[in-house]
Motif scaffolding. Structure first.
Motif, mmCIF file in Angstrom:
data_model
loop_
_atom_site.group_PDB
_atom_site.id
_atom_site.type_symbol
_atom_site.label_atom_id
_atom_site.label_comp_id
_atom_site.label_asym_id
_atom_site.label_seq_id
_atom_site.Cartn_x
_atom_site.Cartn_y
_atom_site.Cartn_z
ATOM 1 N N UNK A 163 0.829 -1.212 0.000
ATOM 2 C CA UNK A 163 0.000 0.000 0.000
ATOM 3 C C UNK A 163 0.861 1.259 0.000
ATOM 4 N N UNK A 164 2.080 1.108 0.497
ATOM 5 C CA UNK A 164 3.015 2.228 0.545
ATOM 6 C C UNK A 164 3.802 2.375 -0.762
ATOM 7 N N UNK A 165 3.471 1.547 -1.748
ATOM 8 C CA UNK A 165 4.123 1.644 -3.049
ATOM 9 C C UNK A 165 5.370 0.796 -3.197
ATOM 10 N N UNK A 166 5.614 -0.111 -2.254
ATOM 11 C CA UNK A 166 6.808 -0.953 -2.298
ATOM 12 C C UNK A 166 6.499 -2.305 -2.947
ATOM 13 N N UNK A 167 7.509 -2.882 -3.577
ATOM 14 C CA UNK A 167 7.321 -4.185 -4.218
ATOM 15 C C UNK A 167 8.461 -5.160 -3.951
ATOM 16 N N UNK A 168 9.602 -4.676 -3.524
ATOM 17 C CA UNK A 168 10.804 -5.514 -3.433
ATOM 18 C C UNK A 168 10.616 -6.717 -2.526
ATOM 19 N N UNK A 169 10.135 -6.491 -1.308
ATOM 20 C CA UNK A 169 10.077 -7.586 -0.336
ATOM 21 C C UNK A 169 9.050 -8.640 -0.709
ATOM 22 N N UNK A 170 7.867 -8.225 -1.138
ATOM 23 C CA UNK A 170 6.858 -9.237 -1.465
ATOM 24 C C UNK A 170 7.301 -10.080 -2.650
ATOM 25 N N UNK A 171 7.966 -9.493 -3.621
ATOM 26 C CA UNK A 171 8.432 -10.278 -4.767
ATOM 27 C C UNK A 171 9.528 -11.255 -4.351
ATOM 28 N N UNK A 172 10.425 -10.822 -3.482
ATOM 29 C CA UNK A 172 11.476 -11.722 -2.997
ATOM 30 C C UNK A 172 10.885 -12.871 -2.190
ATOM 31 N N UNK A 173 9.926 -12.563 -1.329
ATOM 32 C CA UNK A 173 9.321 -13.601 -0.497
ATOM 33 C C UNK A 173 8.519 -14.586 -1.345
ATOM 34 N N UNK A 174 7.778 -14.071 -2.315
ATOM 35 C CA UNK A 174 7.019 -14.961 -3.198
ATOM 36 C C UNK A 174 7.947 -15.873 -3.993
ATOM 37 N N UNK A 175 9.100 -15.359 -4.355
ATOM 38 C CA UNK A 175 10.069 -16.188 -5.080
ATOM 39 C C UNK A 175 10.589 -17.308 -4.188
ATOM 40 N N UNK A 176 10.881 -16.988 -2.937
ATOM 41 C CA UNK A 176 11.337 -18.007 -1.989
ATOM 42 C C UNK A 176 10.288 -19.105 -1.821
ATOM 43 N N UNK A 177 9.019 -18.719 -1.888
ATOM 44 C CA UNK A 177 7.918 -19.640 -1.589
ATOM 45 C C UNK A 177 7.330 -20.326 -2.818
ATOM 46 N N UNK A 178 7.963 -20.196 -3.959
ATOM 47 C CA UNK A 178 7.417 -20.789 -5.183
ATOM 48 C C UNK A 178 7.202 -22.295 -5.059
ATOM 49 N N UNK A 179 8.075 -22.966 -4.335
ATOM 50 C CA UNK A 179 7.987 -24.423 -4.211
ATOM 51 C C UNK A 179 7.262 -24.859 -2.939
ATOM 52 N N UNK A 180 6.651 -23.914 -2.238
ATOM 53 C CA UNK A 180 5.948 -24.257 -0.999
ATOM 54 C C UNK A 180 4.813 -25.246 -1.290
ATOM 55 N N UNK A 181 4.572 -26.145 -0.352
ATOM 56 C CA UNK A 181 3.573 -27.196 -0.549
ATOM 57 C C UNK A 181 2.187 -26.819 -0.025
ATOM 58 N N UNK A 182 2.087 -25.707 0.705
ATOM 59 C CA UNK A 182 0.835 -25.381 1.384
ATOM 60 C C UNK A 182 -0.048 -24.457 0.549
ATOM 61 N N UNK A 183 -1.299 -24.857 0.394
ATOM 62 C CA UNK A 183 -2.261 -24.062 -0.362
ATOM 63 C C UNK A 183 -2.463 -22.679 0.257
ATOM 64 N N UNK A 184 -2.418 -22.602 1.584
ATOM 65 C CA UNK A 184 -2.618 -21.314 2.254
ATOM 66 C C UNK A 184 -1.475 -20.339 1.986
ATOM 67 N N UNK A 185 -0.319 -20.857 1.635
ATOM 68 C CA UNK A 185 0.791 -19.982 1.250
ATOM 69 C C UNK A 185 0.610 -19.517 -0.188
ATOM 70 N N UNK A 186 0.180 -20.414 -1.067
ATOM 71 C CA UNK A 186 -0.087 -20.009 -2.453
ATOM 72 C C UNK A 186 -1.167 -18.930 -2.497
ATOM 73 N N UNK A 187 -2.207 -19.102 -1.689
ATOM 74 C CA UNK A 187 -3.290 -18.117 -1.662
ATOM 75 C C UNK A 187 -2.797 -16.781 -1.122
ATOM 76 N N UNK A 188 -1.974 -16.827 -0.072
ATOM 77 C CA UNK A 188 -1.457 -15.585 0.509
ATOM 78 C C UNK A 188 -0.573 -14.841 -0.489
ATOM 79 N N UNK A 189 0.310 -15.575 -1.160
ATOM 80 C CA UNK A 189 1.185 -14.938 -2.152
ATOM 81 C C UNK A 189 0.369 -14.375 -3.314
ATOM 82 N N UNK A 190 -0.598 -15.143 -3.782
ATOM 83 C CA UNK A 190 -1.438 -14.662 -4.870
ATOM 84 C C UNK A 190 -2.225 -13.426 -4.482
ATOM 85 N N UNK A 191 -2.720 -13.413 -3.267
ATOM 86 C CA UNK A 191 -3.462 -12.259 -2.751
ATOM 87 C C UNK A 191 -2.579 -11.014 -2.744
ATOM 88 N N UNK A 192 -1.360 -11.143 -2.220
ATOM 89 C CA UNK A 192 -0.472 -9.985 -2.161
ATOM 90 C C UNK A 192 -0.037 -9.538 -3.558
#
Length: 240
Positions: A163-192
């Motif tokens: 909301x503050x106009x930043x993108x760096x951290x969420x993109x890095x975290x989503x990249x780390x979590x690409x292979x995550x096995x949990x649906x709730x993580x996929x939904x959270x990343x997709x939401x963000x």
């Protein structure tokens, strides 16, 4: 003049228990995946909906920190939920020193923030807001955790940053979590990513294209939900 008595954790718990609804509790147990074999197995429910919980949180918003922690350690899901709402209310009015205390206690007690709704109602308003003007090292520790809820905390903490106009951290975290096995993580990343796309669709499209072969379909669908229909279909088919 007599001073008003200080409210206690037990008073709050008694108030919530008085609102218990066994039928709603059974529905909550199923909806929140707390049956044997589910991700939140063992959680216990009173059957109190969020409206009354928020009302009680406002009434108890000045509950001392030690009493809030007692509530957060309760076996009852709704008591923990109320404790977290109280913390968000307190954090919003707190001094910098008080905010630091709430932040540290929050991260020290993530064992009790153990379902998606508990994370979602509190993490952006505490962890996310606290880290807006600070280093985000804690997020990169949380995202490596074996605990599902800690990884979700890392992702949801990025909401205020987006909301503050930043993108760096969420993109890095989503990249780390690409292979995550949990649906709730996929939904959270997709939401963000969807929230980020509202502000900078081009950067989200680039992320999706760079990682298309790895990205989970649930995450993809969440991320592109607000795209124009034709563009959304192209991404679903991998045509870009």
């Amino acid at each position: 003049m007599n001073q008003r008595p200080v409210k206690s954790a037990q008073q709050l718990i008694d108030s919530l228990e008085s609102l218990a609804n066994p039928e709603q509790a059974l529905l909550s147990l199923r909806y929140m995946k707390s049956a044997p074999g589910d991700y939140a197995f063992g959680d216990q429910f009173l059957g109190v909906k969020m409206g009354p919980i928020r009302d009680l949180a406002k009434t108890y918003r000045n509950l001392p920190l030690s009493e809030v922690l007692l509530c957060l350690h309760s076996p009852w899901h709704e008591v923990r939920s109320c404790a977290l709402v109280i913390w968000t209310l307190q954090f919003a009015k707190a001094t910098a020193e008080q905010q630091q205390t709430i932040y540290r206690d929050y991260l020290a007690n993530t064992d009790f923030i153990n379902n998606w709704d508990l994370v979602d109602i509190s993490t952006p308003k505490i962890v996310g807001l606290y880290l807006l003007d600070k280093p985000r090292n804690d997020l990169y520790q949380l995202v490596k955790s074996d605990v599902l809820w800690q990884r979700r905390i890392a992702v949801l903490a990025c909401f205020p940053m987006i909301r503050n106009g930043e993108s760096t951290d969420i993109l890095k975290l989503c990249e780390v979590l690409l292979e995550d096995k949990e649906d709730l993580i996929h939904k959270a990343c997709g939401w963000m990513l969807r929230e980020l796309a509202k502000r900078n669709q081009a950067i989200v499209e680039q992320f999706l294209q760079d990682h298309y072969s790895q990205i989970n379909r649930t995450q993809l669908r969440y991320a592109i939900e607000r795209f124009e229909p034709e563009l959304r279909q192209r991404y679903l088919k991998g045509q870009f």
